[in-house]
Design an enzyme around this catalytic site. Sequence first.
Site, PDB file in Angstrom:
ATOM      1  N   THR A   7       5.932  -3.564   2.344  1.00 15.21           N
ATOM      2  CA  THR A   7       5.352  -2.490   1.540  1.00 15.21           C
ATOM      3  C   THR A   7       4.711  -3.080   0.290  1.00 15.21           C
ATOM      4  O   THR A   7       4.506  -4.292   0.201  1.00 15.21           O
ATOM      5  CB  THR A   7       6.427  -1.438   1.184  1.00 15.21           C
ATOM      6  N   ASN A   8       4.377  -2.235  -0.688  1.00 14.65           N
ATOM      7  CA  ASN A   8       3.816  -2.704  -1.951  1.00 14.65           C
ATOM      8  C   ASN A   8       4.388  -1.885  -3.107  1.00 14.65           C
ATOM      9  O   ASN A   8       5.269  -1.037  -2.903  1.00 14.65           O
ATOM     10  CB  ASN A   8       2.283  -2.644  -1.924  1.00 14.65           C
ATOM     11  N   HIS A   9       3.875  -2.100  -4.319  1.00 18.28           N
ATOM     12  CA  HIS A   9       4.478  -1.505  -5.508  1.00 18.28           C
ATOM     13  C   HIS A   9       3.971  -0.100  -5.846  1.00 18.28           C
ATOM     14  O   HIS A   9       4.358   0.467  -6.866  1.00 18.28           O
ATOM     15  CB  HIS A   9       4.224  -2.406  -6.727  1.00 18.28           C
ATOM     16  N   SER A  10       3.108   0.472  -5.044  1.00 16.34           N
ATOM     17  CA  SER A  10       2.546   1.783  -5.380  1.00 16.34           C
ATOM     18  C   SER A  10       3.631   2.852  -5.454  1.00 16.34           C
ATOM     19  O   SER A  10       4.498   2.947  -4.574  1.00 16.34           O
ATOM     20  CB  SER A  10       1.497   2.195  -4.340  1.00 16.34           C
TER      21      SER A  10
END
Length: 297
Positions: free
Chosen positions: A117-120
């Site tokens: 995933t990512n930090h959004s």
Amino acid sequence: LHDGLNLVNRWRLRSLVTKNVALQFKKMTHNLYLRAIIAYCARRKKGAGDYFSSAVYYYRAFIPRLFPLYDKAVYIDSDTILRADIGELFDMDLEGKTVLVTAGATQEALDPVRYLTNHSTGKMGYAIAKMAMLRGAEVTLVSGPTSIPYPPFVKVVPIKSARDMFEAVAANAPDSDFIFKAAAVADYTPAAYNDNKMKKKDGDLAIPLKRTQDILKYLGENRTPGQVICGFSMETENMLENSRTKLEKKNVDMICANNLKVAGAGFGVDTNVITLITKDNCVELPLQTKESAANAI
């Protein structure tokens, strides 16, 4: 607010006299208390979104407690009434329009335990959905996993993976007048999913990845006549150059670009520094809250 409550209490006593008077009481106190809440929140507001959320919170929290004998129909329809009252205070320039917004990160599962995933956090997309709703639009929000409460009066389609988001966007896009693709969708997903937890072994591990469907490119290639499409570009270098390339390559109307390295911009914060890029123009917005930026977008 205090004066309004005193008046409500006096009417409450009178309402016990007859059934007919009780019905009048319901209607009168509903409007009185609702407007008292709106006035109270308006005096304390820091921004339109904060004000609206506060009004919804106070209304939902206290109306059922103060008036436990209310007919269910009275406060089932309260959302519509509240939106109508607050609508008087906003520019309803999107009334009759349909808006599709994507927000948050996607999760690409490796096995039943792990995912990429990512930090959004979804804050920018949620701000756009909320402000479009306040300006009268019918809004659909396709949201990745997030801890943010859903905006009121917005149809939310929860998803997890990039594939899920593609399918939800493709299903809703043809009926949308405006599309704001603010989600941080994974560019790659594991080439294979493991049904069981991947066990730790000696040595390094390589995980083969495959490309996900490019949602913005799909929208640009399958746009309907008159549809307005806005993409987002999160960069760490060459922001303007990369964003202009994306604008042309994806066949969209505008790119909202920001640089993760600029103070006040990026993931997980309540502010943003955005540059709006179109074919013929480039406008740099100052540091502001994400809801203010959403209105400008």
